[in-house]
Design a protein around this motif. Structure first.
Motif, PDB file in Angstrom:
ATOM      1  N   LEU A 213     -50.657  -6.655 -23.782  1.00  0.00           N
ATOM      2  CA  LEU A 213     -50.141  -7.826 -24.496  1.00  0.00           C
ATOM      3  C   LEU A 213     -48.690  -8.104 -24.156  1.00  0.00           C
ATOM      4  N   LEU A 287     -60.300  -9.595 -42.832  1.00  0.00           N
ATOM      5  CA  LEU A 287     -60.180  -8.232 -43.357  1.00  0.00           C
ATOM      6  C   LEU A 287     -60.452  -7.219 -42.249  1.00  0.00           C
ATOM      7  N   ARG A 290     -57.463  -6.973 -40.155  1.00  0.00           N
ATOM      8  CA  ARG A 290     -56.401  -6.178 -40.790  1.00  0.00           C
ATOM      9  C   ARG A 290     -56.728  -4.696 -40.705  1.00  0.00           C
ATOM     10  N   ALA A 291     -58.015  -4.382 -40.934  1.00  0.00           N
ATOM     11  CA  ALA A 291     -58.420  -2.971 -40.903  1.00  0.00           C
ATOM     12  C   ALA A 291     -58.228  -2.370 -39.519  1.00  0.00           C
ATOM     13  N   LYS A 292     -58.327  -3.216 -38.481  1.00  0.00           N
ATOM     14  CA  LYS A 292     -58.146  -2.727 -37.121  1.00  0.00           C
ATOM     15  C   LYS A 292     -56.693  -2.371 -36.828  1.00  0.00           C
ATOM     16  N   GLY A 293     -55.802  -2.750 -37.738  1.00  0.00           N
ATOM     17  CA  GLY A 293     -54.400  -2.425 -37.542  1.00  0.00           C
ATOM     18  C   GLY A 293     -53.669  -3.415 -36.666  1.00  0.00           C
ATOM     19  N   ILE A 294     -54.221  -4.595 -36.516  1.00  0.00           N
ATOM     20  CA  ILE A 294     -53.591  -5.627 -35.690  1.00  0.00           C
ATOM     21  C   ILE A 294     -52.410  -6.227 -36.436  1.00  0.00           C
ATOM     22  N   GLN A 296     -49.719  -8.676 -38.121  1.00  0.00           N
ATOM     23  CA  GLN A 296     -49.901  -9.853 -38.973  1.00  0.00           C
ATOM     24  C   GLN A 296     -49.847 -11.142 -38.162  1.00  0.00           C
TER      25      GLN A 296
ATOM     26  N   LEU B  56     -57.523   2.707 -46.950  1.00  0.00           N
ATOM     27  CA  LEU B  56     -56.874   1.996 -45.838  1.00  0.00           C
ATOM     28  C   LEU B  56     -55.744   1.108 -46.334  1.00  0.00           C
ATOM     29  N   GLN B  57     -55.599   1.054 -47.638  1.00  0.00           N
ATOM     30  CA  GLN B  57     -54.642   0.151 -48.291  1.00  0.00           C
ATOM     31  C   GLN B  57     -54.798  -1.277 -47.821  1.00  0.00           C
ATOM     32  N   LEU B  58     -56.037  -1.714 -47.879  1.00  0.00           N
ATOM     33  CA  LEU B  58     -56.362  -3.088 -47.499  1.00  0.00           C
ATOM     34  C   LEU B  58     -56.675  -3.901 -48.736  1.00  0.00           C
ATOM     35  N   GLN B  59     -56.365  -3.354 -49.891  1.00  0.00           N
ATOM     36  CA  GLN B  59     -56.730  -4.048 -51.116  1.00  0.00           C
ATOM     37  C   GLN B  59     -56.006  -5.387 -51.235  1.00  0.00           C
ATOM     38  N   GLU B  82     -45.968  -1.153 -43.962  1.00  0.00           N
ATOM     39  CA  GLU B  82     -47.032  -1.866 -43.246  1.00  0.00           C
ATOM     40  C   GLU B  82     -47.199  -1.389 -41.794  1.00  0.00           C
ATOM     41  N   ARG B  86     -50.439   0.369 -40.156  1.00  0.00           N
ATOM     42  CA  ARG B  86     -51.181  -0.234 -39.049  1.00  0.00           C
ATOM     43  C   ARG B  86     -51.590   0.803 -38.022  1.00  0.00           C
ATOM     44  N   ARG B  89     -54.577   2.754 -39.564  1.00  0.00           N
ATOM     45  CA  ARG B  89     -55.809   1.983 -39.626  1.00  0.00           C
ATOM     46  C   ARG B  89     -56.530   2.035 -38.289  1.00  0.00           C
ATOM     47  N   TRP B  90     -57.813   2.253 -38.356  1.00  0.00           N
ATOM     48  CA  TRP B  90     -58.711   2.298 -37.196  1.00  0.00           C
ATOM     49  C   TRP B  90     -58.508   3.543 -36.357  1.00  0.00           C
ATOM     50  N   GLU B 120     -54.537  -2.371 -29.322  1.00  0.00           N
ATOM     51  CA  GLU B 120     -53.498  -2.235 -30.339  1.00  0.00           C
ATOM     52  C   GLU B 120     -53.038  -0.774 -30.449  1.00  0.00           C
TER      53      GLU B 120
END
Lengths: 390, 324
Positions: A213, A287, A290-294, A296, B56-59, B82, B86, B89-90, B120
């Motif tokens: 990227l 969602l 977001r969960a993938k950690g990408i 914002q 995952l603190q995605l709430q 955050e 990130r 996460r995953w 990522e």
């Protein structure tokens, strides 16, 4: 896809034929004709009026004229202007069209990008104070009475502050000893703009496949800088150098109309983007993203805004379709001698060949834009695929 | 004994709403060991998904973790910012969402959406490496490699769910949460997907948290399980033990509400009433209003609540151990 385009083109030809017939009949329904005022002139012999009508073929019955017009139209013969006789409608249009296209192409691109950008920020910052204020401002500029607003801006920037010219598209005094016509400068400005956008688009396409990227972003940034340097050299060398002051003069005159129309036009895009994107943000795949950690920003641009694009592009294409008729008001207010003025003038003078040519242009433009819209949908949303059969 | 990968201690989470705070997760503690699968069962609205989202603190924005700790490999997740989150996460914890239909972005190719996650977390990997990785994942979950270039709407529900599993595994996470992964699928596909998850879990030695309202699925899938009611865990222990000797009244009723294929035919039991509103603070036992046989002690507000160890590794809420 090819079959689809052929089918659509045939349909469009039928629609266009009907369009021609109805427009011609409507123009002829206006009482009187382009030469009625000759009757009021006491110095002319009564016979003169009839001779003029005969000359232009206006003495023939309506149906015969219509038939002749349509046949000639498809042969590519649009007749002669009644009012500026030796000139054909094509000559008149090709003189005026670049001026309108230049102005409104810029307005549309600027207002689409600002509108889309502001819209997605608004949806993203839902509930914040800045969102409320920007939304209110957008609603204001979306609903404001446009001619009043344009005149107010003219008054402020042109008269009170005196920063920008009040009307016209150039200062005539600067052009007295110009070695060329303003149209030449206009067309080279348009060519320049088109080439720059094509290069930019090619750079975008070429960097799409790059996996990293950060290097993708750097390359795109580099291509932007290269374009800037390239344009600097283009305008400071060779033939373009002579045109530069004149091009600058035209550009200076464009600032105010571009600004005013953009302020009015961006709001529709912004509000629509805001609404559609707020819907998209509720979707499950946001969602997942977001969960993938990408990041914002990437969720906003790549996942939310990208999916929200379709209705926005639809409305944008409908806006493009109204460029020519929408330009009537703007060009009248800013005394911009473009298609809008030509259209209005020819209708008022009942210069039927010119008016018909203008309207045919608007018609073809609208039909082609809709076809392009339908084709572009299948790229924007892969769920819409155009079937080649049926 | 293998080490703990994820440990949750006294987790409390509430949603701030206009009509008051909704305490969706109350004092939840559990831990998941390496290679172990842990089941979380309970009825709708009992806080299962809220627990998963807290991990995952995605709430949602109005949700607040008020206290407690979540540790992944000894790293505290509660209170992370955050950008730190990130990274977790995953790569650390990934999730298979319920409703795979909507978990894919409709306008981006499936392969690209998986590639995006890998990119990522492992930006140094080349395009070819990523493609190879995705192809091997697809092979593992029984998908054709050609799916990489498909759009989500071109896949069937089962294929989408398989691809979601591949997506969840794409960054080699330590823990995978499966949040009702088979809800939207028909029974045949459900079974296939469950087998797929089980196979992959054993193959990769994953730690799995399986969330479901279907107690039969939990029995099949998990080594350890917890039963949730009204935001708290009421019984927790080895799946075998919980099924053979359920201690909590709610667990027993839950088991009796499911038909058994083998054995004598029994009348299924159902439970009257509905779960308590989580807005008001519940004093005493949260289950007593619906308990078919509450003891006189149940509504005593002074009575100490909490899990007690009944046999090694098997805990139940002390109020309901004997009633029901």
């Amino acid at each position: 896809m090819g079959e689809y385009i052929i089918k659509r083109t045939l349909q469009m030809t039928v629609v266009f034929f009907l369009f021609l017939v109805f427009s011609y009949l409507l123009f002829n329904a206006i009482p009187g004709n382009a030469f009625s005022n000759l009757l009021l002139n006491p110095d002319l012999p009564p016979d003169a009026y009839n001779r003029v009508l005969e000359l232009y073929g206006l003495d023939k019955p309506l149906f015969e004229r219509l038939q002749l017009y349509i046949v000639n139209f498809f042969k590519g013969d649009f007749g002669y202007s009644y009012k500026s006789f030796p000139k054909t409608p094509i000559e008149l249009i090709s003189e005026r069209l670049p001026r309108t296209l230049m102005l409104f192409a810029i307005v549309n691109i600027v207002s689409f990008y600002t509108g889309f950008f502001i819209g997605k920020i608004l949806a993203w910052r839902r509930g914040s104070q800045s969102e409320t204020w920007i939304t209110l401002t957008s609603v204001f500029s979306y609903t404001v009475f446009y001619p009043w607003f344009a005149l107010m801006m003219l008054w402020v920037f042109g008269y009170k502050l005196g920063w920008l010219p009040i009307g016209k598209f150039l200062y005539p005094e600067k052009w007295y000893d110009a070695p060329f016509d303003s149209d030449i400068v206009f067309s080279s400005m348009i060519k320049f703009t088109i080439v720059v956008s094509l290069i930019q688009f090619a750079a975008y396409l070429a960097t799409r496949g790059i996996e990293s990227l950060s290097s993708r972003r750097n390359l795109r940034f580099a291509s932007l800088i290269a374009i800037f340097i390239g344009s600097y050299f283009y305008w400071n060398n060779g033939a373009a150098l002579i045109k530069k002051p004149y091009a600058a003069d035209i550009a200076y005159h464009m600032i105010l109309p571009v600004m005013v129309v953009t302020i009015v036009a961006f709001a529709g895009t912004a509000l629509l983007t805001r609404t559609t994107m707020m819907e998209v943000l509720k979707e499950d795949y946001i969602l997942t993203a977001r969960a993938k950690g990408i990041s914002q920003k990437r969720i906003r641009d790549r996942h939310a805004a990208r999916t929200a694009l379709l209705p926005v592009v639809t409305s944008f294409i409908f806006t493009i379709v109204t460029i020519i008729d929408g330009s009537v008001l703007t060009e009248q207010i800013f005394s911009w001698p473009g298609m809008g003025q030509l259209l209005l003038q020819s209708v008022l003078e009942e210069d039927i060949p010119v008016a018909m040519a203008c309207f045919s242009f608007v018609g073809v433009f609208a039909l082609v834009a809709h076809l392009l819209a339908d084709i572009s949908y299948s790229y924007l949303d892969p769920r819409i695929r155009i079937k080649s059969q049926g | 004994m293998s080490k703990e990968v994820l440990s949750v201690k006294n987790l409390n989470m509430h949603y701030e709403t206009l009509s008051g705070d909704v305490h969706a997760v109350k004092d939840v503690s559990f831990s998941v060991k390496e290679g172990e699968s842990f089941g979380l069962v309970g009825e709708s609205g009992c806080g299962k998904t809220s627990v998963a989202m807290s991990l995952l603190q995605l709430q949602a924005d109005n949700a607040k973790i008020s206290s407690g700790s979540i540790q992944l490999d000894g790293v505290e997740l509660v209170g992370m910012n955050e950008s730190e989150l990130r990274k977790v996460r995953w790569d650390g914890i990934s999730i298979v969402f319920q409703g795979a239909m909507n978990a894919w972005n409709p306008v981006v190719k499936v392969g690209e959406q998986i590639r995006e996650a890998i990119r990522e977390h492992y930006p140094e990997k080349s395009k070819a490496e990523n493609t190879e990785k995705i192809e091997s994942l697809f092979k593992m979950v029984g998908l054709d490699a050609a799916v990489i270039d498909r759009f989500p709407h071109e896949l069937s529900g089962g294929m989408k769910q398989r691809a979601i599993i591949a997506l969840a595994l794409s960054c080699d996470p330590k823990v995978v949460i499966a949040d009702e992964p088979t809800t939207a699928l028909d029974v045949v596909i459900q079974d296939q997907i469950l087998n797929e998850i089980k196979k992959v879990q054993q193959l990769l030695g994953l730690s799995l948290i399986y969330i479901s309202h279907d107690i039969a699925v939990i029995a099949e899938m998990t080594d350890q399980m917890a039963v949730m009611y009204a935001g708290s865990i009421v019984e927790i222990g080895p799946t075998e033990k919980v099924f053979s000797t359920p201690k909590h009244a709610y667990t027993r009723l839950l088991l009796e509400s499911t038909p058994s294929v083998v054995g004598e035919k029994k009348k299924l039991r159902s439970l009257d009433g509905e779960p308590p509103s989580l807005i008001n603070e519940i004093i005493g036992c949260s289950f007593s209003p619906r308990c078919p046989d509450p003891s006189s002690d149940c509504e005593n507000p002074i009575k100490e609540m909490g899990l007690v160890e009944i046999e090694p590794g098997h805990f139940a809420d002390n109020c309901c151990v004997d009633c029901g």
